[in-house]
Each structure stands twice: as C-alpha cells, then as structure tokens.
Design a protein around this motif. Structure first.
Motif, PDB file in Angstrom:
ATOM      1  N   TRP A  31       4.986  -6.767  10.568  1.00  0.00           N
ATOM      2  CA  TRP A  31       3.807  -6.678   9.720  1.00  0.00           C
ATOM      3  C   TRP A  31       4.130  -5.989   8.398  1.00  0.00           C
ATOM      4  CZ3 TRP A  31       0.216  -4.542  14.110  1.00  0.00           C
ATOM      5  CH2 TRP A  31      -0.038  -5.561  15.040  1.00  0.00           C
ATOM      6  N   VAL A  32       4.917  -4.915   8.456  1.00  0.00           N
ATOM      7  CA  VAL A  32       5.303  -4.212   7.228  1.00  0.00           C
ATOM      8  C   VAL A  32       6.150  -5.128   6.353  1.00  0.00           C
ATOM      9  CG1 VAL A  32       6.585  -2.265   6.265  1.00  0.00           C
ATOM     10  CG2 VAL A  32       5.118  -1.913   8.262  1.00  0.00           C
ATOM     11  N   GLN A  33       7.090  -5.851   6.964  1.00  0.00           N
ATOM     12  CA  GLN A  33       7.940  -6.767   6.196  1.00  0.00           C
ATOM     13  C   GLN A  33       7.098  -7.845   5.526  1.00  0.00           C
ATOM     14  OE1 GLN A  33      11.018  -5.805   5.696  1.00  0.00           O
ATOM     15  NE2 GLN A  33      10.791  -4.229   7.265  1.00  0.00           N
ATOM     16  N   ALA A  34       6.069  -8.325   6.227  1.00  0.00           N
ATOM     17  CA  ALA A  34       5.181  -9.338   5.631  1.00  0.00           C
ATOM     18  C   ALA A  34       4.454  -8.767   4.421  1.00  0.00           C
ATOM     19  CB  ALA A  34       4.189  -9.848   6.675  1.00  0.00           C
ATOM     20  N   ALA A  36       5.600  -6.476   2.597  1.00  0.00           N
ATOM     21  CA  ALA A  36       6.642  -6.261   1.583  1.00  0.00           C
ATOM     22  C   ALA A  36       6.858  -7.496   0.724  1.00  0.00           C
ATOM     23  CB  ALA A  36       7.949  -5.854   2.247  1.00  0.00           C
ATOM     24  N   SER A  37       6.412  -8.647   1.213  1.00  0.00           N
ATOM     25  CA  SER A  37       6.559  -9.858   0.401  1.00  0.00           C
ATOM     26  C   SER A  37       5.744  -9.755  -0.882  1.00  0.00           C
ATOM     27  CB  SER A  37       6.133 -11.089   1.205  1.00  0.00           C
ATOM     28  OG  SER A  37       4.729 -11.052   1.451  1.00  0.00           O
ATOM     29  N   GLN A  38       4.819  -8.803  -0.933  1.00  0.00           N
ATOM     30  CA  GLN A  38       3.993  -8.572  -2.122  1.00  0.00           C
ATOM     31  C   GLN A  38       4.635  -7.552  -3.069  1.00  0.00           C
ATOM     32  OE1 GLN A  38       0.797 -10.138  -2.551  1.00  0.00           O
ATOM     33  NE2 GLN A  38       1.618 -11.371  -0.893  1.00  0.00           N
ATOM     34  N   LEU A  39       5.810  -7.010  -2.693  1.00  0.00           N
ATOM     35  CA  LEU A  39       6.454  -5.938  -3.452  1.00  0.00           C
ATOM     36  C   LEU A  39       7.729  -6.424  -4.121  1.00  0.00           C
ATOM     37  CD1 LEU A  39       6.179  -3.161  -0.707  1.00  0.00           C
ATOM     38  CD2 LEU A  39       4.542  -3.716  -2.510  1.00  0.00           C
ATOM     39  N   PRO A  40       8.250  -5.648  -5.082  1.00  0.00           N
ATOM     40  CA  PRO A  40       9.534  -6.007  -5.691  1.00  0.00           C
ATOM     41  C   PRO A  40      10.638  -6.016  -4.632  1.00  0.00           C
ATOM     42  CG  PRO A  40       8.484  -4.182  -6.869  1.00  0.00           C
ATOM     43  CD  PRO A  40       7.673  -4.440  -5.641  1.00  0.00           C
ATOM     44  N   ALA A  41      11.613  -6.883  -4.802  1.00  0.00           N
ATOM     45  CA  ALA A  41      12.708  -7.003  -3.837  1.00  0.00           C
ATOM     46  C   ALA A  41      13.766  -5.938  -4.091  1.00  0.00           C
ATOM     47  CB  ALA A  41      13.307  -8.396  -3.904  1.00  0.00           C
ATOM     48  N   VAL A  42      13.429  -4.704  -3.789  1.00  0.00           N
ATOM     49  CA  VAL A  42      14.368  -3.589  -3.885  1.00  0.00           C
ATOM     50  C   VAL A  42      14.334  -2.836  -2.555  1.00  0.00           C
ATOM     51  CG1 VAL A  42      14.088  -3.341  -6.384  1.00  0.00           C
ATOM     52  CG2 VAL A  42      12.639  -2.018  -4.856  1.00  0.00           C
ATOM     53  N   PRO A  43      15.412  -2.155  -2.196  1.00  0.00           N
ATOM     54  CA  PRO A  43      15.404  -1.420  -0.928  1.00  0.00           C
ATOM     55  C   PRO A  43      14.354  -0.301  -0.936  1.00  0.00           C
ATOM     56  CG  PRO A  43      17.629  -1.575  -1.819  1.00  0.00           C
ATOM     57  CD  PRO A  43      16.690  -2.066  -2.876  1.00  0.00           C
ATOM     58  N   LEU A  44      13.443  -0.351   0.020  1.00  0.00           N
ATOM     59  CA  LEU A  44      12.368   0.622   0.142  1.00  0.00           C
ATOM     60  C   LEU A  44      12.293   1.107   1.582  1.00  0.00           C
ATOM     61  CD1 LEU A  44       9.605  -1.382  -1.775  1.00  0.00           C
ATOM     62  CD2 LEU A  44      10.847   0.602  -2.655  1.00  0.00           C
ATOM     63  N   SER A  45      11.644   2.253   1.776  1.00  0.00           N
ATOM     64  CA  SER A  45      11.367   2.720   3.135  1.00  0.00           C
ATOM     65  C   SER A  45       9.917   3.170   3.222  1.00  0.00           C
ATOM     66  CB  SER A  45      12.308   3.860   3.530  1.00  0.00           C
ATOM     67  OG  SER A  45      12.036   5.026   2.780  1.00  0.00           O
ATOM     68  N   VAL A  46       9.361   3.024   4.426  1.00  0.00           N
ATOM     69  CA  VAL A  46       7.982   3.402   4.712  1.00  0.00           C
ATOM     70  C   VAL A  46       7.967   4.118   6.052  1.00  0.00           C
ATOM     71  CG1 VAL A  46       5.696   2.507   5.331  1.00  0.00           C
ATOM     72  CG2 VAL A  46       6.939   1.492   3.436  1.00  0.00           C
ATOM     73  N   ALA A  47       7.179   5.180   6.122  1.00  0.00           N
ATOM     74  CA  ALA A  47       6.954   5.859   7.395  1.00  0.00           C
ATOM     75  C   ALA A  47       5.575   5.467   7.901  1.00  0.00           C
ATOM     76  CB  ALA A  47       7.051   7.366   7.223  1.00  0.00           C
ATOM     77  N   VAL A  48       5.496   5.093   9.174  1.00  0.00           N
ATOM     78  CA  VAL A  48       4.233   4.723   9.809  1.00  0.00           C
ATOM     79  C   VAL A  48       4.010   5.692  10.963  1.00  0.00           C
ATOM     80  CG1 VAL A  48       2.994   2.930  11.086  1.00  0.00           C
ATOM     81  CG2 VAL A  48       4.526   2.287   9.203  1.00  0.00           C
ATOM     82  N   LEU A  96      -2.208   5.568  10.849  1.00  0.00           N
ATOM     83  CA  LEU A  96      -3.235   4.735  11.469  1.00  0.00           C
ATOM     84  C   LEU A  96      -3.831   5.474  12.660  1.00  0.00           C
ATOM     85  CD1 LEU A  96      -0.965   1.692  11.231  1.00  0.00           C
ATOM     86  CD2 LEU A  96      -3.273   1.641  10.327  1.00  0.00           C
ATOM     87  N   CYS A  97      -5.146   5.595  12.678  1.00  0.00           N
ATOM     88  CA  CYS A  97      -5.858   6.253  13.777  1.00  0.00           C
ATOM     89  C   CYS A  97      -6.233   5.184  14.810  1.00  0.00           C
ATOM     90  CB  CYS A  97      -7.090   6.986  13.270  1.00  0.00           C
ATOM     91  SG  CYS A  97      -7.940   7.863  14.590  1.00  0.00           S
ATOM     92  N   LEU A 120      -2.530  -1.972   8.760  1.00  0.00           N
ATOM     93  CA  LEU A 120      -1.169  -1.584   8.381  1.00  0.00           C
ATOM     94  C   LEU A 120      -0.785  -2.270   7.080  1.00  0.00           C
ATOM     95  CD1 LEU A 120       1.465  -0.119   8.815  1.00  0.00           C
ATOM     96  CD2 LEU A 120       2.110  -1.878  10.489  1.00  0.00           C
ATOM     97  N   ILE A 121      -1.089  -3.538   6.946  1.00  0.00           N
ATOM     98  CA  ILE A 121      -0.826  -4.264   5.693  1.00  0.00           C
ATOM     99  C   ILE A 121      -1.611  -3.625   4.552  1.00  0.00           C
ATOM    100  CG2 ILE A 121      -1.246  -6.478   4.529  1.00  0.00           C
ATOM    101  CD1 ILE A 121      -0.629  -7.721   7.410  1.00  0.00           C
TER     102      ILE A 121
END
Length: 162
Positions: A31-34, A36-48, A96-97, A120-121
């Motif tokens: 879901w996060v990767q999906a 990410a398709s809306q974001l620039p193609a650079v290496p990023l990290s996210v904490a969930v 996310l609660c 999450l998206i």
C-alpha cells in the motif's frame, strides 16, 4: 542471466503496537509503495506505527491539542540534511489507530482492510505534502487517493459500497 531487482520506491518500517490484528507487513508495504507512485522517484523511507486508542489520543493531544483518537496522524519530516550516498531520505511517520479504523469501516460499510489501505495511503500523501485544507487541495488529494486505491483493486473510498 537474471535481472537485478528494482528496490522499492520507499523503505518502510512498520511498528505494531495495537491489540487489533492488521494485515501482514508485506501488504502494508504494498500500500505504501502504491502511494509512492504519486511521489518523486528518489529513495525515501517512511515509518508506520499501528496503535490503540490511548496512544493515538495522547499523540493527538500532544501534537495537535485535540483530546480524541483520530484514525490517522501524519508527521512529515521537512528536514534537508546531508545523508550518505544511496541512503533513503526519511519522509516522516504515519500513525494509524486500528480500533478507530475498525469502527469507521463498520460505520462506512467498508472492509477493515479497505479502510486501512485508504488511511495509510492518505497518511503517506500527507507526508508528501498533500493537504485537504482548501477545496481544490482536497479534490486533488481525494483524486490521488482514489487512483491509488483503484490500482490496488479497491473501490473509490469516497463512495458507498452499497
């Protein structure tokens, strides 16, 4: 000769602190990767972080001055600091609660999985700078969310499933 696998657009760190069962990390990562398709193609990290009502209420009170448990909180990291080469840039945290998401799914006639995927998206898009404060921003954000959900095979999150 096999092709070199393409690394995911976003490195995802998932922390489970809820008593409510949630989909596997691989599903949440998808879901996060999906999103990410809306974001620039650079290496990023996210904490969930998946939490229960008490922690969500505490975070909402401490950071937003509101004394209730929200469904999702986003904490963007707007820091421009040097990183080692090929190190993913931290985008921020999504909290996310799960009890709230579960209750909302029932209220809105959605499955828990569908509601959780949407939120999450939504949270990841907030980290990327999307907002819903103004009508035009809300429309753009909802369109992005709907497009990502469709790519994942989910119906429009803003319409009834009835």
């Amino acid at each position: 000769m096999s092709a070199t696998p393409i690394p995911p657009a976003i490195e995802v760190d998932i922390d489970r602190a809820s008593t409510v069962a949630a989909p596997l990390d691989t599903v949440l990562n998808t879901w996060v990767q999906a999103a990410a398709s809306q974001l620039p193609a650079v290496p990023l990290s996210v904490a969930v972080r998946l939490v229960d009502t008490a922690e969500a209420t505490s975070l909402n009170r401490d950071y937003r001055g509101k004394d209730y448990a929200p469904n999702v909180l986003s904490f963007p990291l707007h820091a421009d600091f040097p990183l080692p080469p090929d190190e993913p840039r931290p985008l921020g945290d999504v909290v996310l609660c799960l009890p709230v998401v579960q209750a909302e799914a029932a209220t809105y006639g959605k499955s828990f999985e569908q509601r959780l995927a949407h939120l999450l998206i939504h949270g990841v898009l907030h980290l990327a700078g999307h907002s819903h404060d103004e009508p035009s921003e809300r429309e753009a954000m909802e369109a992005a969310e709907t497009a990502v959900m469709a790519r994942l095979g989910y119906p429009d999150p803003y319409t009834s499933d009835e």
